[in-house]
Structure formats: C-alpha cells, structure tokens
Design a protein around this motif. Structure first.
Motif, mmCIF file in Angstrom:
data_model
loop_
_atom_site.group_PDB
_atom_site.id
_atom_site.type_symbol
_atom_site.label_atom_id
_atom_site.label_comp_id
_atom_site.label_asym_id
_atom_site.label_seq_id
_atom_site.Cartn_x
_atom_site.Cartn_y
_atom_site.Cartn_z
ATOM 1 N N SER A 701 44.507 48.107 34.512
ATOM 2 C CA SER A 701 43.281 48.682 35.049
ATOM 3 C C SER A 701 42.500 49.419 33.988
ATOM 4 O O SER A 701 43.068 50.033 33.089
ATOM 5 C CB SER A 701 43.609 49.645 36.198
ATOM 6 O OG SER A 701 42.439 50.240 36.702
ATOM 7 N N TYR A 702 41.165 49.355 34.120
ATOM 8 C CA TYR A 702 40.281 50.206 33.333
ATOM 9 C C TYR A 702 39.655 51.278 34.224
ATOM 10 O O TYR A 702 38.845 52.078 33.744
ATOM 11 C CB TYR A 702 39.182 49.369 32.667
ATOM 12 C CG TYR A 702 39.662 48.637 31.438
ATOM 13 C CD1 TYR A 702 39.785 49.296 30.221
ATOM 14 C CD2 TYR A 702 40.015 47.289 31.498
ATOM 15 C CE1 TYR A 702 40.232 48.624 29.090
ATOM 16 C CE2 TYR A 702 40.460 46.623 30.370
ATOM 17 C CZ TYR A 702 40.564 47.290 29.168
ATOM 18 O OH TYR A 702 41.012 46.640 28.047
ATOM 19 N N VAL A 703 39.996 51.270 35.514
ATOM 20 C CA VAL A 703 39.510 52.283 36.453
ATOM 21 C C VAL A 703 40.728 52.969 37.055
ATOM 22 O O VAL A 703 41.464 52.374 37.841
ATOM 23 C CB VAL A 703 38.647 51.642 37.571
ATOM 24 C CG1 VAL A 703 38.143 52.712 38.515
ATOM 25 C CG2 VAL A 703 37.496 50.861 36.973
ATOM 26 N N TRP A 704 40.946 54.190 36.667
ATOM 27 C CA TRP A 704 42.138 54.905 37.133
ATOM 28 C C TRP A 704 41.866 56.396 37.033
ATOM 29 O O TRP A 704 41.070 56.810 36.179
ATOM 30 C CB TRP A 704 43.357 54.512 36.275
ATOM 31 C CG TRP A 704 44.661 54.672 37.005
ATOM 32 C CD1 TRP A 704 45.569 55.673 36.860
ATOM 33 C CD2 TRP A 704 45.169 53.810 38.018
ATOM 34 N NE1 TRP A 704 46.617 55.491 37.701
ATOM 35 C CE2 TRP A 704 46.406 54.348 38.439
ATOM 36 C CE3 TRP A 704 44.709 52.651 38.625
ATOM 37 C CZ2 TRP A 704 47.185 53.775 39.426
ATOM 38 C CZ3 TRP A 704 45.478 52.074 39.600
ATOM 39 C CH2 TRP A 704 46.703 52.616 39.992
ATOM 40 N N PRO A 705 42.431 57.250 37.862
ATOM 41 C CA PRO A 705 43.419 57.005 38.904
ATOM 42 C C PRO A 705 42.803 56.374 40.151
ATOM 43 O O PRO A 705 41.580 56.299 40.261
ATOM 44 C CB PRO A 705 43.945 58.411 39.197
ATOM 45 C CG PRO A 705 42.788 59.299 38.895
ATOM 46 C CD PRO A 705 42.108 58.685 37.714
ATOM 47 N N PRO A 706 43.648 55.939 41.097
ATOM 48 C CA PRO A 706 43.144 55.292 42.315
ATOM 49 C C PRO A 706 42.526 56.304 43.275
ATOM 50 O O PRO A 706 43.231 56.998 44.006
ATOM 51 C CB PRO A 706 44.395 54.637 42.908
ATOM 52 C CG PRO A 706 45.527 55.462 42.389
ATOM 53 C CD PRO A 706 45.124 55.940 41.043
ATOM 54 N N GLN A 707 41.219 56.410 43.239
ATOM 55 C CA GLN A 707 40.488 57.289 44.146
ATOM 56 C C GLN A 707 39.072 56.773 44.280
ATOM 57 O O GLN A 707 38.674 55.823 43.599
ATOM 58 C CB GLN A 707 40.483 58.726 43.636
ATOM 59 C CG GLN A 707 39.669 58.927 42.355
ATOM 60 C CD GLN A 707 39.657 60.363 41.892
ATOM 61 O OE1 GLN A 707 40.705 60.939 41.596
ATOM 62 N NE2 GLN A 707 38.465 60.954 41.806
ATOM 63 N N LEU A 708 38.287 57.388 45.128
ATOM 64 C CA LEU A 708 36.911 56.963 45.357
ATOM 65 C C LEU A 708 36.013 57.517 44.249
ATOM 66 O O LEU A 708 35.968 58.729 44.038
ATOM 67 C CB LEU A 708 36.439 57.446 46.731
ATOM 68 C CG LEU A 708 37.292 56.987 47.921
ATOM 69 C CD1 LEU A 708 36.770 57.595 49.211
ATOM 70 C CD2 LEU A 708 37.322 55.467 48.015
ATOM 71 N N PHE A 709 35.329 56.622 43.568
ATOM 72 C CA PHE A 709 34.461 57.044 42.468
ATOM 73 C C PHE A 709 32.976 56.818 42.757
ATOM 74 O O PHE A 709 32.133 57.431 42.115
ATOM 75 C CB PHE A 709 34.813 56.276 41.185
ATOM 76 C CG PHE A 709 36.132 56.676 40.589
ATOM 77 C CD1 PHE A 709 36.278 57.897 39.951
ATOM 78 C CD2 PHE A 709 37.227 55.843 40.675
ATOM 79 C CE1 PHE A 709 37.491 58.276 39.391
ATOM 80 C CE2 PHE A 709 38.444 56.208 40.118
ATOM 81 C CZ PHE A 709 38.583 57.429 39.475
#
Length: 885
Positions: A701-709
């Motif tokens: 992943s290049y988008v982390w941590p798993p949350q709403l952005f």
C-alpha cells in the motif's frame, strides 16, 4: 608599361587588398607575353571578368597564392548566391521556411531527449545507486505474478547488518503534514528519509549543513521555493518551523536548503524530515518491524566493485530467510533497479512508487516524429532546390562555354544550398528559443534553452548532410546536361523523374501515416474520456479530510462535515473513503490459503453510503446499511469471476487465518477504479477493517494507515459555478482554518491520461508541419511540371482542350503517387497503432475507413492545389504559350 586602371580595379574587387598588387603583377606578366591573347581581353573586358572568375587558380598565381585566389572565388560565388536568392525570392523563402520549421521541431525534441537521457545522472556515482524491488514468481513455473517497489520498514535495518557491501541505505516515504506560518496553516508534502539520504543522492546543498543535514529528528531540509514561502528573503538556516506529522506537532529546525533539480530528478521534494517520525504515521508498532507489510521504498548505494547479479541472489536468499517465507509459497525474487532506470517505464521493473516515471515509448515516438518531419523537409528542400536549379540551365550553359569547370559549378550550387540551410538553421535556433516555453507546457517538461557543443554539432551535421545531398542531386541533374542543350534551355533529364516520384511517394507516405495516427490518437483519447467507468464521474467532488487525525477522529470529522454539507440543496449525498480515484495504485491485501497459495485482492475502506454516492450498480445482494455490524462486505464482479462463484452471497473471502466471520452481502458491477490501461481488478469494499485484517497475511500500500482520508460529494447537475464556494464555506464552518483541498473527479481521471493527450497534441503538430512542408514541395513540383509542358498546354488549348482536361493532365500523376503513398502508409500505421493500443485494456477499433479517408483528404488537398495553378496557366492566351521558348 603598367597595367590599365580597369584591370587594377577589377583585381582589387576580387582579391583581398594586401594581395591585389602581387596578383596584378603576376597576371600582367603572364598575359603581356601573349599580345594576341591580351588584345582579346583588352577588347572584351567581360571576357577577362569571366577568366578571373573561372580559370584555375594555379594558372593565375602559383603555389602560396592558390589559396588566395580560392578565397576570391569564394567571394564571387557568395555574391552570386546572394544575387540568386534575391532573384528567386519565392523559392528561397519556401526553402528556408520549410527547413526552419522542421529544424525547430528537431531542436525541441533534441532538448527533450537530452533532458530525458540525463535524468538522475547528476548524482555522484549514480551507477552505484539502486532501488530495492521485488518480483513475486510462481515457485513451480517461475511465472511472474506481480512486481512491487515497496518493502517493510525493518528491511533497511536488517540489510545494514547482514550485507556489508551496502555502503549506504535509506528508506523513503511521503505523506502530508500541516505547516504553520503565523496564523495560517498549509498542507505540504513531506518526505521521510534516513540520514544516509544525502550521502546516497547528490542534491546540491545551497545553504546550511552540507555534510549532516539530517543527524537528528528535529531537523528539516527545505527546497528553495519552500524556504522562500515560509521565510521570504531572510536566511532560513537555524529558524524554527512548526510541522504536524500525524497527530503530533513538532518544532523543526531548518538545517539546510537543498535544490531538488526538478528538471532532472525523479524524486522531487519540498520538505525532508527524518524517518523516525514514521511512528506518527503508522500507529501500529507491528507494521514497523514486520515483513508482511510493504509501504515504503528502499534505496541503496553499493560498493562500485560490487557484482550486482551476485548481490541480487544474496538479497533474495536473505529476504526469504528474514521474511520467513515458506518453501511452498510463491517465491520472492529481489531485483535492484538502477537509478538511471527510475525515470523510465520498463518491463523489468514495476512502474509505481514515489518516483516520477515516464513511458519511453513516447520518447521514441517523439524521436520518430522529428525524424519524419526532418526527412519530409529534406526531401522537400531537395526538390525545391532541384527545380530552382533547372530554371538556371541557360546560365550554367553560358558559364560552361566560358570555361567554367564542373567542380566550380558544383561548388557554387553547394554554397547556395549551404547558405539557405544556414539561414534556416539560424531561424530555427531563434524560433526554438521563443517556442520552448510553449513546448514545455505541451510536454509538461522543464527544458531550458542553452547553447552547447552537442547542440551546434547536431545542427551542423543536419545542415551539412542536407546541403551535400541537395547539391549533389542538383549538380547531378544540371552538370549532366550537354552544353548545347543547356544553352537552349532544353531539359533532357528524364532519369531524374523517377527520383522525384520516389521522393513524392516517401513524403506523402509519412504524411498520410501521421494523419492516420493523429485521428486514432484523438479517437482513443475521446474514448477514454467519455467511456462510462461504472460510476457518475461528472457529479463527484473529492475533499481531503484533515491529515492530523487518527481513525476515530477522522470519522467524527467526516460526520461533522457531512451533516453541514447535507443541509445544502446542491449536495445530493456524501461518503468517505480511504482510497480515492487520484491514487495510481489501490491497496492490495494478501490472504494465504491452507495450501500455502495466496489470493491478492484490491481493498478500500468506505462508509455505508459510498456505493449510492458513487453511483455504483449493485448486480446482486444489497447495499451497506448504517446498522451493519461491520462484518458485511461487498465485492465486485471480477472477484466473483476469479473465485469461480456462481452465488457469492453469504460467502466469505477464503483465508487460513480468519477467526471472525464476515459475509459477502452484495456484488457491484465492475467499475474502473484504475486507469483504462488495465483490466478491472478484484476488489473488496468494507466499512469496518477489523474483520478483514484478521485473515490478512500481506499488505502492499501507498495509502496507510487504514482510515478515512477523503470525503466524496455527489452534487446536483448544473451547479459547478457556485460549488467550490459552497463546499469551502461548509469546510470553514466545521474545520476552522485547516487547509481546504477540493478536486473534481472528472479532472482527476483526465489527469491519468495527460501523457497520452500531450503526445496526441504533439502528433497533431508534427502532422501539420509535415503536411504543410510536403504541400510546399508539391507546389514546386507542380510549377516545374507546368513549366516543362507550357507549350504542350498551349497546343492542347488550340486543339480544343478544356481547362478541366488540362487540370486532370497535371493532377493525374500526383494523385496516383499519393494513392500509392496511402497504400504504403496504411499497413505501417496499422502495425504501429495496434502496438500502441495494446497498452490499453479498453480501446477503439482500427476502422479501415480512417485509413481511406486520410488518403482521400490528402488527395483532395493535392488536387485543389494543383487545380489552382493549372487553372491559372490554362487561362493564358494559347498564342502566348506557343511563343514561349
């Protein structure tokens, strides 16, 4: 007895002043011995003039004076060349204009290719710098399953201890941070690296600590624009800057200002801080020490004597051991990507990552286009100079009668062509200087016009080759003529007709091919822009949520903003998501099975109203509900097909580590969340990540941590004018003074094809240049044909031929030649375009009608151009044509 004054004046005109006296003495002494011959010169001064011009230098002066006479002859030829340029202004202007346009295009491409080749090569010892990459291959068949440029954070620490031949190593990851300047807050891209970063990469340190700019976690390195933005013209070194990383704010001290050299650098940066701050972005400690999660890049600087192939084998063995990869699982093969290949897409390495990448195929296309345009211009130049030379056959016949040698006539032709080519080269240089900003905008490049040895060499080689070929062909036609035929102005050069016909066919083969390519490029770009992607892209807007929030606070922030937005009548619905359409690569989850095989699916964390807001189509089951416990998941068609399920509802994603049950409640029709270059990949949508994380055995992943952005907003049609103001007002009311970032989803999607659109525009320009230049050559050829057959046309008019008959007489040959060019261009264009379209999973068909219409369009333009010239001639009184000699 002294020479007459008229001889002295003539010699002074042709010779340098310091040599005139000796030349006069030699000539006078030589010709005084022969009174008869001298009397001829005395009675006919023009004869002496021609003698001085054409006699061998060795006859006039001996030994050391030969070079001086050659200089005089060069001066004569130069004056004659300039006189002919004035006499034939139309031909000269067309010659210079056509060649200058093609050279300008060639120079722009030269700068572009030079910049591309030099990308990332400014780093000292760049041959020893590599990026760590992974291949996942089937252990039994060795089939390549996937590429990956990311790794876990622990890898760099372990490699330092395991492999001594690695001199330097640095991790690299980018994120967003809030930077305060007085009462204002700005969102900036922040790059996190190890302290070895500036020992690996040779970014120039403009100000501050040049040796150890990142020795501790409280230091920050700025680019010049960032230093100016936050400190103006004041010295930023030692000044403090408040930056929020994750949930925490820190006072950073500016240790250095480094130049990112954006025009040659694949890793641009604005702010660089120490990677120890990664713990603020990745709250789960296990992600900082494990090997199952890949989310950052690793760069290495090796010993220059290191054998890279042997090191890759050692790295593969070390990685499999440290990551404890089972022998039954797919094997991981480590490859080291040279920094010189970072900028270029390649089948050898993955294309995703922090680096700015470029498709080399488009550079090859540019090079090919410039060569085509130059070749067309050269052929055109040759035909124009040849036809212009044929207008001067009487002149050359007289000169041959007066004693001129063929090499002297050939040298004059060469000089005339060289002057035209040099003039075109100078105009091309000036035009390139002024046009380079437009080219930068068109190609999204950062080129600077600069004179260099390579540039002058490039121009001189082109000009020399063009001049030599053109003069050889022209002199070959003229000098083969018999003197009697030349004096009569009779053209007996039938052998040159085949050459001219061949040049016409080659020119228009390229032109038709470029026109076909332009149409197909345009159709494909129109297709990808207008194709239904499975969601309502025209009514969607993305707004970034505050970056300094954890998962729970992000939910609260979204709900607050959503409630404020829903009170506005232009907002239809809202949703929040972890991954947006602007992300090149969505997060991939790996689920290991009981048999040690692995399933890889794309993943996104969303809110319950995501599907309705996006306008996705449910083809089975139901949508999320607010009262779902989080066990509910929705998958797409591609996942169902890959699993081979007939009825996926009620099933769960297979994985040996699942302990809590989750349930597939719905299936959405495939929608293109990646670009149309690739097929739709299997996808899982969840509203609660806990039930999926338990079965997880690998993450990329290049988008982390798993949350709403990000907040996704669906708006009512026809409100684009006041949309930004309304959403910004809601943001200010709920998020105070935090930076506001809004993007239209349609613009985001168009950005994914900006490279193709840029090169489509370049092909349009190239096609326009080539067609214009070829058209100029066609005018010259038509004029030549008409001149040769002028009397024939007069006879035909007397015998009753109509203007249409005469037009068809001239046009028939050229129409046939262009028809042949279309037949040649079509299969070549089809092959090249089919190869280009293969990069798209969704593409237009190559319609044969495009090839036919392109050829007919060129034939139509040709016929109209020839008709205008032929009609003008056909309207002349036949008696005038019959009297012409």
């Amino acid at each position: 007895m002294e020479p007459p004054k008229w001889i002295i004046r003539m010699i002074n005109f042709y010779c340098p002043p310091q040599l005139a006296e000796s030349v006069i003495g030699d000539i006078w002494e030589q010709y005084l011995k022969d009174e008869t011959r001298f009397s001829k010169f005395k009675s006919n001064r023009r004869l002496l003039w021609n003698a001085l011009r054409f006699f061998r230098p060795g006859i006039l002066v001996r030994n050391s004076k030969t070079q001086l006479i050659n200089t005089a002859m060069l001066r004569i030829n130069l004056l004659l060349a300039l006189r002919n340029m004035r006499k034939y202004k139309f031909y000269s202007l067309i010659n210079i204009l056509g060649l200058a346009l093609s050279l300008m295009f060639g120079l722009l491409v030269f700068f572009y290719v030079q910049n591309a080749i030099q990308h990332d090569s400014f780093h000292a010892e760049h041959e020893s710098i590599f990026r760590f990459t992974k291949q996942i291959r089937n252990r039994d068949t060795n089939e390549l399953l996937s590429w990956n440029n990311t790794a876990g954070s622990q890898l760099a620490t372990d490699l330092r201890n395991e492999i001594p031949s690695i001199e330097r190593i640095s991790r690299l990851i980018s994120g967003s941070g809030y930077v305060k300047k007085g009462s204002e807050t700005f969102s900036e891209k922040v790059m996190l690296v190890d302290s070895d970063f500036f020992d690996i990469f040779s970014f120039p340190i403009i100000e501050g600590d040049k040796k150890t700019p990142l020795t501790n976690i409280s230091q920050v390195v700025l680019s010049p624009p960032m230093a100016e933005k936050y400190f103006g013209v004041a010295d930023p070194i030692g000044k403090q800057l408040e930056i929020t990383v994750g949930n925490d704010s820190y006072q950073f001290i500016v240790s250095a200002v480094a130049d990112p050299i954006e025009e040659l650098n694949s890793l641009p940066f604005d702010m660089i801080i120490h990677i120890d701050h990664l713990k603020n972005l990745i709250p789960d400690p296990s992600f900082l020490t494990g090997y199952d999660v890949s989310y950052l890049e690793t760069y290495l600087k090796l010993n220059p004597q290191e054998n890279v192939a042997e090191l890759e084998l050692l790295l593969t063995e070390t990685f499999e051991r440290l990551a404890q990869i089972p022998e039954e699982a797919d094997k991981t093969v480590i490859k080291l990507q040279p920094i010189s290949k970072l900028y270029w897409w390649s089948n050898e390495f993955a294309q995703d990552g922090e680096a700015i990448t470029h498709n080399p195929d488009y550079v090859y296309i540019l090079i090919g286009l410039s060569l085509l345009v130059i070749v067309i211009a050269v052929l055109n130049f040759i035909m124009l100079t040849s036809s212009q030379s044929l207008n001067r056959i009487k002149e050359f016949g007289i000169r041959k009668t007066m004693g001129a040698f063929k090499r002297q006539l050939a040298s004059q032709l060469l000089l005339e062509v060289l002057i035209l080519a040099l003039a075109a080269g100078v105009i091309a240089l000036v035009a390139t200087y002024y046009f380079i900003p437009v080219f930068n905008s068109l190609a999204n490049a950062k080129l600077n016009f600069h004179l260099s040895g390579e540039l002058f060499g490039f121009i001189l080689i082109l000009i020399s080759v063009i001049s030599i070929i053109s003069s050889l062909i022209s002199s070959g036609v003229i000098l083969r003529l018999k003197t009697t035929s030349a004096l009569k102005g009779t053209l007996s050069v039938g052998g040159s007709s085949l050459t001219r016909n061949l040049m016409v066919v080659i020119q228009f083969t390229f032109c038709v091919g470029l026109i076909i390519g332009t149409i197909v490029f345009k159709n494909q770009m129109s297709y990808v822009s207008n194709k239904s992607l499975g969601f309502e892209k025209n009514q969607l807007v993305e707004v970034e949520l505050p970056q300094n929030l954890d998962a729970k606070d992000a939910i609260v922030a979204y709900e607050t903003l959503s409630n404020e937005l829903k009170s506005n009548p232009i907002v239809v619905s809202t949703a929040a998501t972890m991954t947006t359409m602007s992300v090149v690569r969505w997060t991939v989850f790996t689920f290991e099975q009981q048999d040690e095989s692995k399933l890889k699916f794309n993943f996104n964390l969303v809110t319950s109203d995501y599907i309705s807001t996006m306008g996705l189509e449910l083809i089975a089951g139901r949508d999320f509900r607010e009262d779902d416990t989080g066990k509910a998941i929705i998958v797409n068609e591609s996942l169902v097909k890959e699993m081979g399920w007939k009825d996926p509802l009620g099933k769960q994603i297979p994985g040996k580590d699942f302990t809590k049950s989750h349930e597939i409640i719905g299936v959405v029709k495939d929608f293109n969340f990646n670009s149309l270059h690739s097929d739709v990949a299997p996808l899982i949508l969840v509203t609660n990540i806990d039930y999926i994380m338990e079965g997880l055995t690998g993450i990329s992943s290049y988008v982390w941590p798993p949350q709403l952005f990000t907040t996704v907003i669906k708006v009512a049609p026809g409100n684009a004018g006041r949309l930004a103001d309304e959403i910004h007002a809601a943001w200010q009311k709920t998020m105070s003074d935090l930076p506001f970032e809004m993007k239209y989803v349609n613009d985001i999607l168009n950005e994914k094809y900006k490279e193709e659109k840029r090169y489509s525009s370049m092909i349009n320009y190239a096609a326009g240049f080539s067609l214009f230049i070829a058209w100029l050559g066609l005018l010259a050829l038509t004029r030549l044909v008409i001149q040769k057959r002028f009397k024939e046309m007069g006879i035909r008019k007397v015998l009753g031929s109509s203007s249409l008959n005469i037009i068809l007489l001239v046009a028939r040959k050229f129409v046939l030649l262009i028809g042949l060019a279309t037949l040649l261009a079509s299969p070549i264009a089809w092959w090249l375009l089919k190869d280009w379209l293969s990069d798209f999973a969704y593409k237009v068909d190559l319609n044969p009608l495009i090839f036919l219409l392109s050829g007919l369009a060129v034939i139509g333009v040709t016929f109209i151009s020839i008709s205008i010239q032929s009609l003008r001639i056909s309207n002349i009184n036949p008696s005038e044509a019959l009297r012409m000699e």
